[in-house]
Design an enzyme around this catalytic site. Structure first.
Site, PDB file in Angstrom:
ATOM      1  N   TYR A  83       0.847  -1.226   0.025  1.00 33.94           N
ATOM      2  CA  TYR A  83       0.113  -0.170  -0.050  1.00 33.94           C
ATOM      3  C   TYR A  83       0.808   1.364   0.071  1.00 33.94           C
ATOM      4  CZ  TYR A  83      -3.367   3.363   1.396  1.00 33.94           C
ATOM      5  OH  TYR A  83      -4.500   4.317   1.551  1.00 33.94           O
ATOM      6  N   HIS A 167       6.246  -7.734   0.470  1.00 32.45           N
ATOM      7  CA  HIS A 167       6.408  -7.530   2.009  1.00 32.45           C
ATOM      8  C   HIS A 167       7.699  -8.110   2.297  1.00 32.45           C
ATOM      9  CE1 HIS A 167       2.262  -5.796   2.989  1.00 32.45           C
ATOM     10  NE2 HIS A 167       2.046  -6.503   1.824  1.00 32.45           N
ATOM     11  N   SER A 221       5.070  -7.544  38.480  1.00 31.57           N
ATOM     12  CA  SER A 221       4.041  -8.884  38.338  1.00 31.57           C
ATOM     13  C   SER A 221       5.108 -10.176  38.467  1.00 31.57           C
ATOM     14  CB  SER A 221       3.495  -8.887  36.951  1.00 31.57           C
ATOM     15  OG  SER A 221       4.682  -9.068  35.954  1.00 31.57           O
ATOM     16  N   GLY A 223       6.992 -10.874  35.914  1.00 26.75           N
ATOM     17  CA  GLY A 223       7.418 -10.941  34.794  1.00 26.75           C
ATOM     18  C   GLY A 223       8.621 -10.219  34.103  1.00 26.75           C
ATOM     19  N   VAL A 224       9.136 -10.586  32.926  1.00 24.66           N
ATOM     20  CA  VAL A 224       9.966 -10.131  32.156  1.00 24.66           C
ATOM     21  C   VAL A 224      10.128  -8.497  32.256  1.00 24.66           C
ATOM     22  CG1 VAL A 224      12.014  -9.898  30.704  1.00 24.66           C
ATOM     23  CG2 VAL A 224      10.548 -12.070  30.893  1.00 24.66           C
TER      24      VAL A 224
HETATM   25  N1  GLN Z   1      -5.091  -3.005  -0.162  1.00 22.12           N
HETATM   26  C1  GLN Z   1      -3.698  -2.765  -1.414  1.00 22.12           C
HETATM   27  C2  GLN Z   1      -3.930  -4.046  -2.272  1.00 22.12           C
HETATM   28  O1  GLN Z   1      -4.546  -5.031  -2.352  1.00 22.12           O
HETATM   29  C3  GLN Z   1      -2.548  -3.143  -0.652  1.00 22.12           C
HETATM   30  C4  GLN Z   1      -2.333  -4.196   0.103  1.00 22.12           C
HETATM   31  C5  GLN Z   1      -1.253  -4.340   1.339  1.00 22.12           C
HETATM   32  O2  GLN Z   1      -0.709  -3.202   1.564  1.00 22.12           O
HETATM   33  N2  GLN Z   1      -1.007  -5.703   1.747  1.00 22.12           N
HETATM   34  O3  GLN Z   1      -3.174  -4.104  -3.175  1.00 22.12           O
END
Ligand code: GLN
Length: 509
Positions: A83, A167, A221, A223-224
């Site tokens: 995106y 990604h 707590s 915890g860490v």
């Molecule tokens: N919604 C946008 C798309 O489908 C971006 C998706 C995203 O960033 N994972 O291309």
């Protein structure tokens, strides 16, 4: 002097935090901001670059999340992911449409020679998109392609803008994935090395400046997170720190005693134990909805601390072991509210302290551990498995009763014992039992039983953002299961949770 840093702009992507993790792992400090943050609020001192995250919207929709064009005037490099890439292209005069062929999952990609892809082989990358950039901004050129996506990456050197349709953050444990390092070093010109271990001095100094001469109460707590937070504050202000350990009756077997022994004997801190079991249990009576449980526990915690503060008089600050995923998952960023963490979302508005001290607010779990070791906290504590603030309450589906608590506590103790015997404590990130609230038919001693199903949850992870279920060997599972059914009244069936996160979370509620 302020460290060089990268700002990650959140457009509601599920993996935004991972982007920040990857950048930090590349040795550059990163912080996440929501995309609608006012331009004036952006701290530009030593800001070396922006990364725009993925997100669920389509950039061409009127209501889609946007970012102020002013950031383009800052002249710092920008990397858009999915995106983020589409938005960047659109902002600079390119065009985005629905893709004829959407791409999901691992996809072969061809990289052109570019500093962004330095030392990276031609490889498979992780795709997750329906839209695509169809026309590039005038000065941009294509630097990556896939079979179905002509513009899977672009570079606009004139404006220092870069985009990737895939990604890279999702492949954070693939060692060939060097995009973040390349972006920071080759394109943003980052030269310093950031490491959490260098942070303790600065954190201690910040606490000292804020709280010197004041009295501070710490919610410990065991915890860490709360331990590392407490030790940092203790180093900053010593005996002005008063620790309170609330036994809300939702702790694991022997836990209260172990925690008290450790802090009193080993650390030598000011610590008071409050026995608040009845108080919590009566507030939780009849409550089955997970978010409500978390809210009640969060609020009750604060009430107990407020009362303690009044007894101690003149308490100005409350220390909490809030860490970065708590902050982001509670919806302070743009991504959907997943769970409200008891120490963030559950905070009541009429809190009567002057403020909070949350030294770990910007750190991920493994960073907290590293920091903890670097300030001398023993391994035993630093490597303790994470335990949620609401405790066993969110490991009992449905109503919390003494009987159900006992069931989950006993089975959990057996599980921990067997995991320790097998020497798997370090290999498994978190392991516990869940009282499913479901009853099933069984047969014991020739008679019909109708008793509860206990689930075992065990996961591996390094930052709790993504987890895999742990592959506990079957012989060990067999032993655990048979011990639970034989030794614990009310348990007649044991199941093993084999889901990763995402899509599931670690805890069941
Ligand atoms: N919604 C946008 C798309 O489908 C971006 C998706 C995203 O960033 N994972 O291309």
């Amino acid at each position: 002097m302020k460290h060089e840093y990268i700002l990650v702009v959140d457009f509601g992507g599920q993996y935004t935090q991972l982007i920040a993790r990857c950048v930090r792992e590349a040795g550059v400090y990163a912080q996440i901001i929501p995309c609608d943050m006012a331009f004036d609020c952006i701290d530009t001192e030593n800001l070396k670059g922006f990364i725009l995250s993925g997100g669920p919207d389509s950039v061409y929709d009127d209501t889609s999340m946007q970012i102020t064009k002013d950031i383009l005037t800052l002249q710092v490099p920008i990397l858009g992911i999915c995106y983020g890439m589409q938005l960047l292209a659109q902002l600079s005069g390119g065009e985005v449409t629905k893709a004829q062929v959407p791409e999901f999952g691992l996809t072969d990609i061809f990289f052109e020679q570019h500093p962004l892809f330095e030392n990276m082989p031609q490889m498979k990358v992780w795709m997750n998109h329906n839209d695509r950039v169809c026309t590039l901004p005038a000065t941009a050129k294509i630097i990556a392609r896939t079979e179905d996506c002509e513009i899977a990456g672009f570079a606009d050197e004139t404006h220092k803008q870069y985009g990737v349709q895939f990604h890279p953050e999702v492949m954070h444990n693939v060692k060939e994935m060097k995009i973040f390092e390349n972006f920071c070093r080759n394109l943003c010109g980052c030269t310093q090395f950031w490491d959490v271990e260098h942070l303790s001095g600065q954190l201690i100094e910040e606490i000292r400046q804020k709280a010197a001469g004041k009295k501070v109460l710490c919610a410990l707590s065991g915890g860490v997170d709360s331990s590392v937070a407490a030790v940092l504050v203790h180093k900053a202000i010593g005996n002005d720190l008063h620790c309170v350990f609330v036994d809300h009756g939702l702790l694991r077997e022997n836990e209260a005693q172990e925690v008290m022994d450790f802090y009193q004997q080993t650390v030598g801190m000011n610590i008071t134990k409050i026995n608040a079991k009845q108080r919590f249990l009566s507030k939780l009576m009849g409550v089955t909805e997970p978010e409500q449980k978390r809210k009640i526990i969060g609020e009750e915690f604060i009430r107990v601390f407020e009362e303690e503060a009044q007894k101690l008089k003149d308490i100005d600050y409350l220390v909490q072991g809030t860490i970065y995923p708590d902050v982001v998952e509670s919806g302070q960023g743009k991504s959907a509210v997943i769970k409200s963490h008891h120490n963030v979302g559950g905070l009541p508005s009429n809190i009567s302290f002057k403020g909070l001290i949350e030294p770990l607010r910007l750190l991920f779990k493994d960073e907290v551990r590293k920091l903890g070791s670097s300030i001398g906290i023993p391994d035993k504590l630093v490597w303790r498995q994470p335990f949620p603030g609401p405790g066993l309450a969110i490991r009992i589906m449905g109503e919390i009763t003494e009987e159900r608590l006992e069931l989950v506590r006993r089975t959990d103790a057996i599980l921990r014992e067997e995991i320790a015997k097998a020497g798997l404590q370090r290999a498994i990130w978190q392991y516990f039992t869940v009282m499913t609230g479901v009853q099933t038919v069984g047969v014991m001693g020739d008679g019909r039983t109708y008793e509860y199903v206990i689930a075992i949850r065990a996961v591996t992870s390094d930052d709790a953002m993504t987890v895999e279920f742990a592959e506990i060997p079957f012989p060990i599972l067999r032993k655990i299961s048979s011990r639970m059914v034989n030794e614990v009244n009310g348990c007649s069936r044991v199941v093993y949770d084999i889901t990763s996160k995402p899509p599931a979370t670690i805890e069941w509620e």
